[in-house]
Design a protein around this motif. Structure first.
Motif, short mmCIF file in Angstrom:
data_model
loop_
_atom_site.label_atom_id
_atom_site.label_comp_id
_atom_site.label_asym_id
_atom_site.label_seq_id
_atom_site.Cartn_x
_atom_site.Cartn_y
_atom_site.Cartn_z
N LEU A 262 39.40 197.57 68.42
CA LEU A 262 40.84 197.50 68.15
C LEU A 262 41.14 196.79 66.82
N ILE A 263 40.49 195.66 66.59
CA ILE A 263 40.71 194.94 65.34
C ILE A 263 40.26 195.78 64.14
N PHE B 264 40.03 199.00 63.90
CA PHE B 264 40.98 200.10 63.72
C PHE B 264 42.22 199.63 62.97
N PHE B 265 42.76 198.46 63.36
CA PHE B 265 43.97 197.96 62.70
C PHE B 265 43.70 197.59 61.24
N ILE B 266 42.52 197.07 60.93
CA ILE B 266 42.20 196.67 59.56
C ILE B 266 41.89 197.88 58.69
N THR B 267 41.09 198.82 59.21
CA THR B 267 40.65 199.95 58.38
C THR B 267 41.58 201.15 58.47
N GLY B 268 42.37 201.24 59.54
CA GLY B 268 43.20 202.41 59.75
C GLY B 268 42.41 203.61 60.22
N SER B 269 41.12 203.41 60.49
CA SER B 269 40.24 204.50 60.90
C SER B 269 39.65 204.19 62.27
N PHE B 270 39.99 205.03 63.24
CA PHE B 270 39.43 204.85 64.58
C PHE B 270 37.92 205.09 64.55
N LYS C 84 35.80 204.41 62.10
CA LYS C 84 35.14 203.20 61.61
C LYS C 84 35.19 202.09 62.66
N GLY C 85 36.30 201.99 63.36
CA GLY C 85 36.40 201.01 64.44
C GLY C 85 35.34 201.23 65.50
N LEU C 86 35.18 202.51 65.89
CA LEU C 86 34.14 202.85 66.88
C LEU C 86 32.74 202.58 66.33
N ALA C 87 32.51 202.93 65.08
CA ALA C 87 31.19 202.71 64.47
C ALA C 87 30.85 201.22 64.43
N ILE C 88 31.81 200.41 64.03
CA ILE C 88 31.57 198.96 63.98
C ILE C 88 31.35 198.43 65.40
N GLY C 89 32.22 198.81 66.32
CA GLY C 89 32.11 198.33 67.71
C GLY C 89 30.80 198.71 68.36
N PHE C 90 30.39 199.97 68.20
CA PHE C 90 29.17 200.41 68.89
C PHE C 90 27.90 199.93 68.20
N THR C 91 27.95 199.68 66.90
CA THR C 91 26.80 199.06 66.24
C THR C 91 26.61 197.64 66.77
N GLU C 92 27.74 196.95 66.95
CA GLU C 92 27.67 195.58 67.48
C GLU C 92 27.13 195.53 68.91
N VAL C 93 27.32 196.58 69.66
CA VAL C 93 26.78 196.58 71.03
C VAL C 93 25.29 196.25 70.99
N LEU C 94 24.59 196.89 70.09
CA LEU C 94 23.14 196.67 70.00
C LEU C 94 22.79 195.28 69.49
N THR C 95 23.39 194.92 68.36
CA THR C 95 23.01 193.64 67.75
C THR C 95 23.51 192.45 68.58
N LYS C 96 24.73 192.54 69.05
CA LYS C 96 25.30 191.39 69.75
C LYS C 96 24.73 191.18 71.14
N MET C 97 24.33 192.25 71.82
CA MET C 97 23.74 192.03 73.14
C MET C 97 22.44 191.25 73.03
#
Length: 173
Positions: A32-33, A35-41, A43-56
């Motif tokens: 969500l953040i 998406f609001f910063i980039t205006g691109s859903f 890119k929001g999904l790409a950032i979020g799902f990349t973090e799934v791997l690294t952050k877990m």
């Protein structure tokens, strides 16, 4: 939940459960953040799902490191008679864990966001906003887990209803 001195509060299964639940909450926030910063859903999904791997991976390692410490355990709500490593985490421990995790996670977010967007401004903006949203979310996540005791399988079976039995039998297949 029984613990031993030097064993901290969480066993490996609890750490894994906390990891998966926190990641679901945090990934939704990141998408969500972003998406609001980039205006691109996308890119929001790409950032979020990349973090799934690294952050877990990072979160599990963070949780295991804290599980090795007795600091801030058993000193809660008039339960001073407990041994180190027993009982719920006090608020100091929850706040300290919140800040230590946020430092690791914000660095990860900024680097991933910069890589995906190609912009340090977007990466830093997403990271800074997350500092606030994630610290609030993480604090309540920690408090909820701190207030939940593990219940033994035997204890659960002793209070099992017919409906619970059917569900358990279906799940065990």
């Amino acid at each position: 939940m029984s613990t031993v001195a030097g064993g901290g509060h969480a066993n490996r299964k609890r750490s894994l459960a906390k990891t998966f639940l926190w990641r679901a909450i945090a990934t939704t926030d990141t998408i969500l953040i972003s998406f609001f910063i980039t205006g691109s859903f996308a890119k929001g999904l790409a950032i979020g799902f990349t973090e799934v791997l690294t952050k877990m991976l990072l979160y599990y390692l963070h949780e295991r490191a804290w599980s090795a410490s007795d600091w801030g355990l058993g000193e809660v709500d008039g339960k001073e008679g407990k041994l180190p490593g027993e009982g719920h985490a006090n608020r100091k421990r929850s706040v300290t864990k919140t800040f230590s995790w946020r430092g690791i996670a914000t660095t990860d977010t900024i680097l991933i966001s910069k890589y995906i967007t190609g912009s340090w401004t977007a990466g830093i903006s997403i990271g800074i906003i997350e500092v606030f949203t994630k610290m609030i979310l993480y604090y309540f996540h920690e408090r909820a887990w701190s207030n939940s005791d593990s219940v033994s399988y035997t204890h659960l079976r002793a209070h099992e209803t017919r409906h619970d039995l059917v569900c358990r039998l279906l799940l065990e297949k």
